[in-house]
Structures are given as structure tokens and as C-alpha cells.
Design an enzyme around this catalytic site. Structure first.
Site, PDB file in Angstrom:
ATOM      1  N   SER A 119     -43.602   7.315 -16.588  1.00 37.47           N
ATOM      2  CA  SER A 119     -43.118   7.764 -15.275  1.00 37.47           C
ATOM      3  C   SER A 119     -41.603   7.811 -15.173  1.00 37.47           C
ATOM      4  CB  SER A 119     -43.671   6.843 -14.178  1.00 37.47           C
ATOM      5  OG  SER A 119     -45.080   6.835 -14.208  1.00 37.47           O
ATOM      6  N   GLU A 136       4.389 -24.067 -56.798  1.00 34.62           N
ATOM      7  CA  GLU A 136       4.014 -23.113 -57.835  1.00 34.62           C
ATOM      8  C   GLU A 136       5.156 -22.709 -58.771  1.00 34.62           C
ATOM      9  OE1 GLU A 136       0.799 -21.644 -58.424  1.00 34.62           O
ATOM     10  OE2 GLU A 136       0.374 -23.454 -57.257  1.00 34.62           O
TER      11      GLU A 136
END
Length: 800
Positions: free
Chosen positions: A475, A87
Site C-alpha cells: 500500500s 636513531e
């Protein structure tokens, strides 16, 4: 002529001066509008929020830019050199601006008739990304150059590279080299080889064009270019170039296979974080969230829920093929399957789709992708008699005959892959269940949620039934009422009458007299029944009598202190679970019994840190200094004792009988001490099993989202308990086999099962019962005839 020469010489000298003056003027004008370079010293880019399991495994990430900050010192030298070579080869020489590169780029742009090359240095790229916009104008480039020059004065080269390598976009949502290293190679940045570093360094120019995922060969060509640049700059030797170029780099996509396993849990965490800290912090703040989820348990929990729902659905019968395709449709379908499996490889145990193309003996012949498969008809009896047909108009059978399932050629059916290794893939016939389920497991002492499944498939329905669905517990509410009764003078040996009841009530809406005749599930009455036996066999009538005796308001308040925050319907129907609660609420109440009487609020987040490691919230008070402000950073309320250890043990011990001899018999399959209770509503719309071992509590629920009966005999024992058993069989392997801890004050006495009174310990009919201190009978069986005090229970002592 001389005047022309004078004018020429004047312009020759004046033009540069004028240009310089304009440039200086522009500099001073623009510089007043530029951001401060000093702000870069406090670099705070958007970061990933990560969610961790209890073993520090990452289970989810939330971000807009997938970035993980990594110190410059952790970046390999070759990685830094690769980016510099590719770069900005003169990075270590220039002062932010490379005039040679700018001139070269300008010439190329003139030739191209537009902006074809940038010529920016690494410093300029940092200035653009962090301080400016990405607009492609001369003004922006001018600002960029000024800022780059200033950055070189204010920051070291290493600091600029730190910013650049953490900020740069490298494709596939990866920002910075650490995220890219995870994305492409499934490793941390410090582990990268030279060859891998060169691949990353080749990406900034065009991340999508050089993506190793999509364009591997192109990425390798770009890698060689970077390596050549490194040789030219003297960063590596020609020998290192050859070695790196020849390295077979494995591209390993960062696939988080846990997202599906922990989806319901992840979404609950995400919702909490967004509500607590806001969307911006959630997606950019880099929070580190530690949770209680246990991955081995979670995987088992999800599979247990899915298997249980499939088994329930098969008991309801087969609904037929999903669709029938013609030859063109078959070809297109199989092609799409192959494309899908290229990224998500097929594996044993996976549920997918296949196309039926024929029958051979006792097997249906299938096509699955590019392969052939078979489904055993003998092992598909749940789908009714199966027959292959060349068309879909054949009658289903004569009147009175059992329905025949027809499969015309081209039928698309759901299948589970049993054996991929065989030449012909072995498959089993499946179908997506219509009912839903939920399962939550909690450490009863810490309150930490270890597993959470909120439904069959999060991709289809995000509704988390474990914590959002309020359903009738049936229950499953009974142990809470029986615990309240123990604190009102009942004992496990109390004898109650299981006899018919009739209640009359005038309905307000109509003014008519209505009768309520509660009944047991078996449609029978059992006469004198011990307290323990009544809970073990889930006797409805006895429970209603107990509730009426102790008082509805007392029982409702008692239930609330056990952790059920939902206000109870204050009438006798409470005994049958007439108030809807969430599975997590119900499990929280049961953990009070499991841990000896302490209400421990459930939690799924244990600690939250910000991007700098500062603790924002925690369940551990030791994480903070004393003071109200710090107390408010605690994630949950502190545990508190709500019932005595004796009552907690007594109800636990009775629920062990539920497993040994009652409705919870399936739980015996885990082969260790456990306590639990089934839950079934009268209309069979909800099925529950809530149970625990000394170290872990778990609830399993099954029902339809749009409430309707689960089917004949689909009780808590049949519809919900199997998922609990499958989960606990595996999850409990993390713990040693232990019995429930008995408080020192608990007494054991030999009693007569029929009367609940004492017997000599050497009596062959003696049954050893547990009692809270001072509550055991004082009379021996046979000393006095039973007499009925009232129709609720029989008085053995003359004191009740």
C-alpha cells in the site's frame, strides 16, 4: 731480504690504491643503476583515504599503510630531537654516512657471526625505505651509502627528517609520527609531550617489542633510554628528563566506535570510490571524502531498527537457549568473556551472552564473565512460562497446556545488560531476530542522505537492504497513484464507491479462466468513500478503481517521473504495489511531495578531494568552472520539477490524514505535523512506513530475506512504523516544529463529508477541504440527488 722489503712496501702502498680503484670502479658501476634522488622532492607515499560525516567527524578509513602526512613545521622540536638522539645522534654533523657507526656495527656483526646491527644513519634509512629494497646484502648497503651521500647534497636536513618521520613504521599499522600519535595517544602530533615523543622515538628499533599496548613496562624502559640519550646530546636538561620520566602517560587506543554505527553507509561509500577511482587510489591515494551522514541521526536510526526487530521477534515467541554447557564448558566460556571484555569493556545497553545456573524466586540466576547476574522471569513473559530445571529431559507440559520454556543449568542465553552498577548485574532475556529491517532518512530539499541502516547487524550480513533489496511496497505505492489521479481531475473531496469487484482473466500457461476478487484488509466494503478517506484508511478496492479510471500506462509513467526507476508491472495489481522497489527508491518518490514537487536525486557523498586538496567531485556546481568536463565531475543529476506545488501539497495534506485518523496513527507520537503512509503486502511478507516532516523524510521496512509472512497482524503500522517513530522522535529534535508550507494558490472550501459538495461555512457538519485552484465543487449539498455515472465513482457535478 731487501727484495722482500720491497715487495712488502709495494703491497703496503698498492693495496689501498687497488682497493680505492675497486671502490671507485664499483661506485661508477653501481651509480648508473641507482634511482634519481631528485624524485624525493615529489614525495607521494601511500596515504589513508578518509570518510567524513557532515560534521567533519571521521567515520571510516581505508589504507594499506596507515599514514597521514604532516609538515615538518608541525612536528614538536622535542619529537625531532628524540628521534635523532635515539636513531642517529650525529645526524646534524655527518654527510649521510657515519663511518664510526658503520665500524662499530661491523665489529658487532663479526662477533655475532652475522648481521646483528645496522649502523645506518637516518639518511640511509630514508634511502632504503624510499629508493631501495629491504634486502640485507652488502650491495644494498653500498647503494644505500651512495644514495645517502647524494641526498645530503640535494636535500636539507629538515627535508630529510620530513621524509623520515612521515615514512617510518611505528607499529600497529601506523606509518609516520602523525598516525602513531593518533594510534597511541589519540592526539595530533603537535600536541605530543616530551614523554610521549620519547615513547614514539623508541619504537623504530622494534615496534612490536616496545609496543605500549602489549608491553607497557618495556616501552617505558625504552622511553627512559631515549630521554637519557637526549640529555647526553644536550637536547634536554636533567630536570626535564626527570619530569618526563615521571609523567604518567595514558595510552589511548584509537578506537573508532563509529565503524559499527555507520557500517552499511561506509560500505556503500567504499564501493562507489572503488568503482569510480579504482582499488589502488582507494587504498593509497589519500582521498578526503565528505558525506551527508548525520551521526546523531545515524546512531538513533541503528538503535531504532534493532529495537523494532527485537520487538517483532519477541512477538513470534522464544526459540530457546543457544546451547547447554557442562561445568568445564561453563568455566572456559566465562574465561573467554573476561578476555574479550579486557579490550571491549562491557557497558549498559550492550547485548551479550550469559549462562543460567539456577533460579531464586522470580529470577533466573546467571553467570556473566566473573560476575553474577539475574533475569526477571516476570519481565520475560514474551518467552512463555519459564522454568529452571536440572536437566534438559523434563517434559514440556501436558497436552493442551501452554508450552513451557525450560532452562537447564549451563544454558547459554542472549541478554541485554540493564544495570552494571548493581552488585548483581541486572539482565533482560533477548534473542537475535530472524527478520531484517532497513531505514533511510533524507533531507527532501537537498536529497542528502542523513541516516542509513541496511540490516540488523553488518558483521553478520553485509547486504544493504536500504539500497539493494527490491521488495513489494504494498500500500505504500498508493500515494503515488492518488497523486496521479489528482492530476487527472480528482480532488480530495471526490466520492468513490467501495464495492466488490470481480475480474476475469484467462491464464496463458493453463488456458483456464481465473477470477481476481480484490478486497480490503478488513474484509469489508464501505460504500461511498471520499478520496481522502480512501487513502487515509488504505482502501484497496477504491485504489484499483481509481487506477482503472486514470489508466495503467498513465499511472506507470507518472510513478516513473516521481523517481521510481524500476519498471512497473502494467496491470491493475500496480494499485497494490506489485512491483518490487528498494526502500531508497520509494523514499525518493515521497520526497517529491515533501519538497513541493521537485525530484531531487538522493546523494550520500557531497565532495571528494585528492591528497593535495583538489576537488575531484562535488554536488555543488560552484566548486568547478563552467564547461562540460567540469559538469561531468558533478556527483548527481540536478533537481527538476516533476509535479506542481499544488499537487504535492494536496497529497501531503491527505497523508496528514493518514496519520491523524488512518493507518499511520502511530506517527502521532512524534508530536509534530507529519505525513506518511503504511505499506503492507497481501501476504504480510513486507511491512513499510514512509513518512516525512517538513524538513526530513524517512522510510522504514521490515521483512525476511527469504521471503515469508511476518506473522498475523504484522502490518506496516505494527511491524515497520515503530522504528520510524523511534527514529523521528529523536531526529526531529534538530528542527523547529513547522507546518507544511501551503502554496498561495491552494483554496479552502467547506464541504459535506458524505457528498463531497459544498456546505455553508457556518454549517455544523461543514468540513474544510483543500483544493487546487478551480477544482472545488460549484454545487451545494442537497441541491441535486447523487447519481452514479459508473461504478467507479459518484458524479456530484454532472461534469465528471
Amino acid at each position: 731480504m731487501n727484495n722482500y722489503i720491497k715487495y712488502f712496501l709495494f703491497l703496503l702502498f698498492a693495496t689501498p690504491l687497488l682497493a680505492a680503484a675497486c671502490l671507485i670502479g664499483a661506485y661508477f658501476f653501481v651509480s648508473t643503476t641507482l634511482p634519481k634522488v631528485e624524485t624525493l622532492s615529489d614525495y607521494q607515499p601511500p596515504l589513508i583515504t578518509r570518510i567524513y560525516a557532515d560534521d567533519a567527524s571521521i567515520i571510516a578509513e581505508y589504507s594499506r599503510e596507515r599514514r597521514i602526512l604532516v609538515p615538518f613545521e608541525k612536528m614538536p622540536k622535542t619529537l625531532v630531537q628524540a628521534f635523532v638522539a635515539a636513531e642517529d645522534s650525529s645526524f646534524f654533523k655527518h654527510q649521510g654516512i657515519n663511518f664510526v657507526s658503520i665500524l662499530r656495527a661491523a665489529i658487532k656483526n663479526v662477533k655475532a657471526g652475522g648481521i646483528a646491527q645496522g649502523g645506518s644513519t637516518i639518511t640511509q634509512q630514508v634511502a632504503k625505505k624510499l629508493l631501495l629494497t629491504s634486502e640485507r646484502t652488502f650491495t644494498r648497503k653500498f647503494k644505500e651509502a651512495i644514495l645517502a651521500w647524494r641526498m645530503e647534497k640535494a636535500l636539507t636536513k629538515q627535508e630529510i627528517l620530513y621524509l623520515y618521520l612521515n615514512q617510518i613504521y611505528l607499529g600497529h599499522r601506523a606509518y609516520g609520527v602523525e598516525a602513531a600519535a593518533e594510534n597511541y595517544f589519540d592526539k595530533n602530533v603537535e600536541e605530543l609531550t616530551l614523554a610521549e615523543s620519547a615513547i614514539l622515538a623508541g619504537l623504530p628499533q622494534a615496534p612490536s617489542r616496545y609496543s605500549p599496548y602489549r608491553h607497557y613496562e618495556r616501552a617505558m624502559e625504552r622511553q627512559k633510554y631515549v630521554l637519557e640519550r637526549m640529555v647526553k646530546e644536550g637536547f634536554i636538561t636533567p630536570e626535564e628528563y626527570v619530569q618526563a620520566a615521571q609523567e604518567e602517560v595514558a595510552i589511548k587506543p584509537r578506537l573508532n566506535n563509529l565503524l559499527d554505527v555507520t557500517a552499511y553507509f561506509n560500505e556503500q561509500v567504499r564501493r562507489y570510490l572503488e568503482e569510480r577511482f579504482g582499488e589502488e587510489v582507494l587504498y593509497t591515494g589519500g582521498l578526503q571524502v565528505e558525506t551527508s551522514i548525520n551521526l546523531p541521526m545515524q546512531k538513533v536510526a541503528q538503535q531504532a531498527v534493532k529495537n523494532n526487530l527485537r520487538h517483532h521477534d519477541k512477538r513470534r515467541g522464544y526459540r530457546g537457549a543457544q546451547q547447554v554447557l557442562d561445568d568445564a564448558g561453563i568455566a572456559e566460556f566465562l574465561t573467554k568473556q573476561e578476555e574479550q571484555w579486557a579490550t571491549e569493556p562491557l557497558e549498559n545497553g550492550r547485548v551479550t551472552e550469559a549462562i543460567i545456573v539456577g533460579q531464586e524466586g522470580d529470577s533466573l540466576l546467571c553467570k556473566i564473565g566473573s560476575r553474577e547476574g539475574t533475569i526477571s522471569i516476570a519481565k520475560s513473559k514474551w518467552a512463555a512460562p519459564i522454568k529452571f530445571t536440572q536437566n534438559d529431559t523434563e517434559p514440556l507440559g501436558n497436552a493442551g497446556e501452554k508450552k513451557v520454556t525450560l532452562f537447564p543449568r549451563g544454558s547459554v542465553v542472549e541478554v541485554e545488560v540493564l544495570d552494571l552498577e548493581s552488585e548483581v548485574v541486572k539482565l533482560s532475556l533477548e534473542q537475535t531476530p530472524l527478520a531484517q529491517g532497513a531505514l533511510v532518512a533524507v533531507d527532501p530539499f537537498s536529497g542528502q542522505i542523513k541516516a542509513m541502516v541496511g540490516g540488523y547487524d553488518f558483521a553478520v550480513s553485509q547486504f544493504n537492504r536500504a539500497i539493494q533489496a527490491k521488495r513489494l511496497p504494498g500500500s505504500a505505492i498508493k500515494p503515488l497513484i492518488y497523486a496521479a489521479a489528482l492530476d487527472r481531475g480528482y480532488t480530495p473531496a471526490s466520492i468513490l464507491l467501495d464495492t466488490p469487484l470481480i475480474y476475469e482473466n484467462i491464464k496463458e500457461e493453463t488456458g483456464k479462466l481465473e477470477e481476481w476478487k480484490p478486497r480490503n484488509y478488513e474484509e469489508k466494503f464501505y460504500g461511498p468513500t471520499r478520496f481522502r478517506e480512501a487513502l487515509a484508511h488504505s482502501r484497496n478496492v477504491v485504489t484499483i478503481k481509481i487506477l482503472e479510471d486514470i489508466g495503467v500506462n498513465y499511472a506507470a509513467n507518472y510513478i516513473k517521473k516521481l523517481g521510481l526507476e524500476t519498471p512497473q508491472q502494467r496491470d491493475l495489481s500496480m494499485a497494490l504495489g506489485s512491483t518490487a522497489v528498494t526502500p531508497l527508491e520509494m523514499l525518493t518518490a515521497y520526497t517529491v511531495f515533501a519538497n513541493g514537487g521537485v525530484l531531487v536525486p538522493p546523494t550520500y557523498i557531497t565532495r571528494i578531494r585528492d591528497r593535495n586538496g583538489r576537488i575531484l567531485e562535488s554536488i555543488d556546481p560552484a566548486d568547478f568552472a563552467t564547461g562540460m568536463a567540469d559538469d561531468q565531475r558533478l556527483i548527481r543529476k540536478p533537481p527538476r520539477r516533476v509535479i506542481s506545488p499544488e499537487t504535492a501539497y494536496l497529497i501531503t495534506n491527505i497523508m496528514e490524514s493518514v496519520v491523524r485518523e488512518g493507518t499511520g496513527w502511530r506517527a502521532k507520537a512524534i508530536n509534530r505535523p507529519s505525513a506518511g503512509k503504511t505499506g503492507t503486502t497481501n501476504d504480510l511478507k513486507d511491512a513499510w512506513y514512509v513518512g516525512f516532516i517538513p524538513q526530513l523524510a524517512c522510510v522504514s521496512w521490515v521483512g525476511y530475506d527469504q521471503e515469508r509472512p511476518l506473522g498475523k497482524s504484522e502490518t506496516g503500522s505494527r511491524a515497520a512504523a515503530p522504528a520510524w517513530v523511534d527514529f523521528m522522535k529523536e531526529a526531529s529534535k534538530q528542527y523547529p516544529v513547522e507546518n507544511f508550507q501551503i502554496p498561495d494558490s491552494i483554496e479552502f472550501h467547506a464541504i459535506d463529508k458524505k457528498t463531497g459538495l459544498l456546505l455553508p461555512e457556518d454549517d455544523k457538519n461543514a468540513y474544510f477541504e483543500v483544493f487546487a485552484p478551480g477544482t472545488a465543487p460549484t454545487r451545494y449539498s442537497g441541491e441535486e440527488k447523487l447519481k452514479a455515472k459508473d461504478f467507479f465513482r459518484l458524479d456530484m457535478e454532472g461534469t465528471l
